[in-house]
Scaffold this motif. Sequence first.
Motif, short mmCIF file in Angstrom:
data_model
loop_
_atom_site.label_atom_id
_atom_site.label_comp_id
_atom_site.label_asym_id
_atom_site.label_seq_id
_atom_site.Cartn_x
_atom_site.Cartn_y
_atom_site.Cartn_z
N CYS A 3 0.85 -1.19 0.00
CA CYS A 3 0.00 0.00 0.00
C CYS A 3 0.89 1.24 0.00
N VAL A 4 0.67 2.10 -0.99
CA VAL A 4 1.47 3.32 -1.15
C VAL A 4 0.55 4.53 -1.04
N ASP A 5 0.89 5.45 -0.15
CA ASP A 5 0.13 6.70 0.02
C ASP A 5 1.14 7.78 0.41
N ILE A 6 1.68 8.46 -0.61
CA ILE A 6 2.82 9.34 -0.35
C ILE A 6 2.67 10.68 -1.06
N LYS A 7 3.40 11.67 -0.53
CA LYS A 7 3.55 12.97 -1.18
C LYS A 7 5.02 13.35 -1.16
N LYS A 8 5.46 13.95 -2.28
CA LYS A 8 6.85 14.40 -2.39
C LYS A 8 6.89 15.64 -3.27
N LYS A 9 7.36 16.75 -2.71
CA LYS A 9 7.43 17.99 -3.47
C LYS A 9 8.60 17.93 -4.44
N LEU A 10 8.32 18.12 -5.73
CA LEU A 10 9.31 18.13 -6.78
C LEU A 10 9.36 19.52 -7.41
N PRO A 11 10.38 19.83 -8.21
CA PRO A 11 10.50 21.19 -8.74
C PRO A 11 9.28 21.70 -9.49
N MET A 17 0.61 10.22 -4.68
CA MET A 17 0.23 8.90 -5.19
C MET A 17 -0.40 8.04 -4.11
N GLN A 18 -1.52 7.41 -4.46
CA GLN A 18 -2.18 6.44 -3.59
C GLN A 18 -2.60 5.24 -4.43
N PHE A 19 -2.03 4.09 -4.13
CA PHE A 19 -2.44 2.86 -4.82
C PHE A 19 -1.99 1.66 -4.01
N LYS A 36 6.82 8.82 -12.36
CA LYS A 36 6.79 7.36 -12.30
C LYS A 36 8.02 6.79 -11.59
N THR A 37 9.21 7.21 -12.06
CA THR A 37 10.45 6.69 -11.48
C THR A 37 10.61 7.16 -10.04
N THR A 38 10.21 8.39 -9.74
CA THR A 38 10.28 8.88 -8.36
C THR A 38 9.45 8.01 -7.43
N THR A 39 8.29 7.57 -7.91
CA THR A 39 7.45 6.67 -7.11
C THR A 39 8.18 5.37 -6.81
N LEU A 40 8.81 4.79 -7.83
CA LEU A 40 9.59 3.56 -7.60
C LEU A 40 10.69 3.78 -6.58
N ARG A 41 11.39 4.89 -6.71
CA ARG A 41 12.53 5.16 -5.83
C ARG A 41 12.07 5.40 -4.39
N CYS A 42 10.88 5.94 -4.21
CA CYS A 42 10.32 6.08 -2.86
C CYS A 42 10.02 4.71 -2.26
N ALA A 44 11.46 1.90 -3.03
CA ALA A 44 12.74 1.22 -2.79
C ALA A 44 13.50 1.80 -1.60
N GLY A 45 13.15 3.03 -1.20
CA GLY A 45 13.87 3.67 -0.11
C GLY A 45 15.02 4.53 -0.57
N LEU A 46 15.13 4.77 -1.89
CA LEU A 46 16.20 5.60 -2.42
C LEU A 46 15.87 7.07 -2.33
N ILE A 47 14.59 7.40 -2.20
CA ILE A 47 14.12 8.77 -1.98
C ILE A 47 13.16 8.74 -0.79
N LYS A 48 13.24 9.75 0.06
CA LYS A 48 12.34 9.85 1.20
C LYS A 48 11.14 10.73 0.84
N PRO A 49 9.92 10.22 0.94
CA PRO A 49 8.74 11.07 0.73
C PRO A 49 8.66 12.15 1.79
N ASP A 50 7.89 13.19 1.51
CA ASP A 50 7.68 14.25 2.50
C ASP A 50 6.57 13.90 3.48
N ASP A 51 5.61 13.10 3.01
CA ASP A 51 4.46 12.78 3.85
C ASP A 51 3.87 11.44 3.42
#
Length: 213
Positions: A3-11, A17-19, A36-42, A44-51
């Motif tokens: 279950c993915v429910d995240i927010k990440k501020k990008l430029p 994303m919620q799915f 799309k790729t940012t979602t994968l990286r979140c 995987a733990g390679l990027i930290k979401p903001d919320d």
Amino acid sequence: MLCVDIKKKLPEFTLDMQFSVENNIVVLFGPSGCGKTTTLRCIAGLIKPDDGKIVNNGHTFFSAEEKTIVPPHRRKVGYMFQEFALFPHMNVRQNILYGVKRRDQSAEALYKRLLGLLKIEHLADRFTDKLSGGEKQRVALARALMAEPEILLLDEPLSALDSNTRFELQAELKRMQNLWKIPFILVTHDPEEARCLGDKVLFIEKGRQVSNF
């Protein structure tokens, strides 16, 4: 279930994303730069979401509220990069076994099973610069599955291949997912590939799911 429910501020926009994904193939489809790729990286733990939060089978990978961040190596997530990221100074066997901590009988049995399933037994001693695009894709898939992941992330894994090889490997990916019975999350901007591979297809625009495609 993942279950993915995240927010990440990008430029240019905020990824929102919620799915959820069961043991099937979910495709993230949309134009380049839509998140799309940012979602994968979140995941995987390679990027930290903001919320938000990311939970797999009750195991929390990330929770902003609980201040939980599980490092990538403890998430049991396999990641197939777009360019495969194979090591040119290693042969196929060394690439597939790279990162395997225990080279015991169980690991050797899984290695031989993957070679057989992906029909690459004859490539074991070959260096990766001598492989075709389709062969590299199979080796990269074997390496990802060698880690026995609970989730497999695939970032445009077929984009560099010719149309005949892509068609063949689309069937290969579906077959391997059916055998492994784990969530596959695949990124593509090709609508035909999305329709062919996805049990569920999420159409993404500027960081948001706008529809099921």
